[in-house]
Write a protein that holds these residues in place. Structure first.
Motif, PDB file in Angstrom:
ATOM      1  N   VAL A  24      -7.502   8.380   5.504  1.00  0.00           N
ATOM      2  CA  VAL A  24      -7.801   7.552   4.327  1.00  0.00           C
ATOM      3  C   VAL A  24      -8.163   8.445   3.141  1.00  0.00           C
ATOM      4  O   VAL A  24      -7.667   8.267   2.026  1.00  0.00           O
ATOM      5  CB  VAL A  24      -8.948   6.582   4.668  1.00  0.00           C
ATOM      6  N   GLY A  68       0.792  -1.222   0.000  1.00  0.00           N
ATOM      7  CA  GLY A  68       0.000   0.000   0.000  1.00  0.00           C
ATOM      8  C   GLY A  68       0.824   1.270   0.000  1.00  0.00           C
ATOM      9  O   GLY A  68       0.604   2.160  -0.788  1.00  0.00           O
ATOM     10  N   ARG A 112      -7.255   6.969  10.070  1.00  0.00           N
ATOM     11  CA  ARG A 112      -5.866   6.864   9.633  1.00  0.00           C
ATOM     12  C   ARG A 112      -5.602   5.433   9.149  1.00  0.00           C
ATOM     13  O   ARG A 112      -6.332   4.502   9.515  1.00  0.00           O
ATOM     14  CB  ARG A 112      -4.918   7.192  10.791  1.00  0.00           C
ATOM     15  N   PRO A 113      -4.554   5.240   8.352  1.00  0.00           N
ATOM     16  CA  PRO A 113      -4.242   3.879   7.887  1.00  0.00           C
ATOM     17  C   PRO A 113      -4.090   2.872   9.015  1.00  0.00           C
ATOM     18  O   PRO A 113      -4.440   1.694   8.844  1.00  0.00           O
ATOM     19  CB  PRO A 113      -2.933   4.079   7.115  1.00  0.00           C
ATOM     20  N   ASN A 152      -6.722  -0.976   3.769  1.00  0.00           N
ATOM     21  CA  ASN A 152      -5.589  -0.144   3.362  1.00  0.00           C
ATOM     22  C   ASN A 152      -5.273  -0.339   1.884  1.00  0.00           C
ATOM     23  O   ASN A 152      -4.962   0.622   1.171  1.00  0.00           O
ATOM     24  CB  ASN A 152      -4.350  -0.487   4.200  1.00  0.00           C
ATOM     25  N   PRO A 184       1.088   7.537   6.871  1.00  0.00           N
ATOM     26  CA  PRO A 184       0.373   7.287   8.123  1.00  0.00           C
ATOM     27  C   PRO A 184      -0.218   8.534   8.760  1.00  0.00           C
ATOM     28  O   PRO A 184      -1.190   8.439   9.515  1.00  0.00           O
ATOM     29  CB  PRO A 184       1.446   6.656   9.023  1.00  0.00           C
ATOM     30  N   VAL A 192      -7.603   1.519  -0.235  1.00  0.00           N
ATOM     31  CA  VAL A 192      -7.235   2.946  -0.268  1.00  0.00           C
ATOM     32  C   VAL A 192      -6.121   3.172  -1.292  1.00  0.00           C
ATOM     33  O   VAL A 192      -6.141   4.148  -2.051  1.00  0.00           O
ATOM     34  CB  VAL A 192      -6.792   3.437   1.125  1.00  0.00           C
ATOM     35  N   LEU A 225       0.836   3.744   2.170  1.00  0.00           N
ATOM     36  CA  LEU A 225       0.069   4.932   2.522  1.00  0.00           C
ATOM     37  C   LEU A 225       0.861   5.804   3.487  1.00  0.00           C
ATOM     38  O   LEU A 225       1.741   5.316   4.195  1.00  0.00           O
ATOM     39  CB  LEU A 225      -1.265   4.534   3.160  1.00  0.00           C
ATOM     40  N   ASN A 261      -5.134  10.397   1.832  1.00  0.00           N
ATOM     41  CA  ASN A 261      -4.245   9.514   1.068  1.00  0.00           C
ATOM     42  C   ASN A 261      -4.787   9.293  -0.337  1.00  0.00           C
ATOM     43  O   ASN A 261      -4.044   9.373  -1.321  1.00  0.00           O
ATOM     44  CB  ASN A 261      -4.082   8.171   1.785  1.00  0.00           C
TER      45      ASN A 261
END
Length: 216
Positions: free
Chosen positions: A90, A82, A128-129, A137, A86, A140, A84, A93
């Motif tokens: 979401v 992923g 949040r992730p 995740n 942190p 996302v 992403l 991101n």
């Protein structure tokens, strides 16, 4: 095209053409060169021989700023874990490609929210992730790759870190959304079930690429 790491020949004379909206799977074991080929196609790694063209434009002839803008605006990327950020939600991101392209925050978040909704994540936008599951995740990450409606998405083992049930769901949603947008997908995988979802399949071994029907 060819690629070397020092004296090691990572990609040997690979030739591949990808059509608009096509889903292409590149299979191979770890170390076969499939990820190296993916990053050559995305213009991340420069080739040592041959050339990579996008809509007739040779990537090797572009300066760094133009190539970066091309990857930002026309390409999408999905990675195995992923990747992403942190500290972002979401929704933030997922909106990142639009924000990097200069779109206003409210507009970018609205577009991200729409894509997240199509992936079943509408209720998780403010989390949040670290507050959502691995499968969520990865959805996302898919939303981030597709939110700016890129021409092509490069996916490196996008379901490799998920269990089989989550992997199947994420892959189905990813390819359905990409096909709905007319976005081509180049999918690197070692999983035959993942590759079976593609329109065209290739196998890579010791840096050599072969189309599936050419593989014994």
């Amino acid at each position: 095209m060819d690629l070397f790491y020092g004296q090691s020949h990572a990609v040997r004379g690979a030739s591949i053409a990808i059509s608009q909206g096509e889903v292409v799977a590149i299979m191979g074991q770890s170390g076969s060169g499939k990820s190296s080929l993916l990053y050559c196609l995305a213009g991340v790694l420069p080739v040592a021989g041959g050339e990579v063209r996008f809509e007739g434009l040779p990537l090797g002839a572009l300066d760094d700023d133009t190539l970066s803008a091309l990857r930002r605006d026309r390409f999408g990327f999905v990675f195995q874990h992923g990747e992403l950020l942190p500290e972002l939600t979401v929704e933030e991101n997922a909106a990142l490609p639009l924000r990097l392209a200069g779109q206003r925050k409210a507009t970018a978040l609205a577009a991200a929210g729409e894509v997240l909704g199509r992936l079943g994540l509408a209720d998780l936008r403010e989390r949040r992730p670290s507050q959502v599951s691995g499968g969520q995740n990865q959805r996302v990450a898919v939303a981030r790759a597709l939110v700016h409606r890129p021409t092509v998405v490069f996916a490196d083992e996008p379901t490799g870190s998920l269990d089989s049930a989550n992997a199947a769901t994420v892959l189905e949603e990813f390819l359905a959304l990409a096909r709905a947008q007319g976005t081509a997908v180049v999918l690197v995988t070692h999983d035959h079930k993942v590759a079976a979802c593609a329109d065209s399949r290739y196998t890579m071994s010791d840096g050599v690429l072969a189309r599936e029907q050419d593989v014994a």
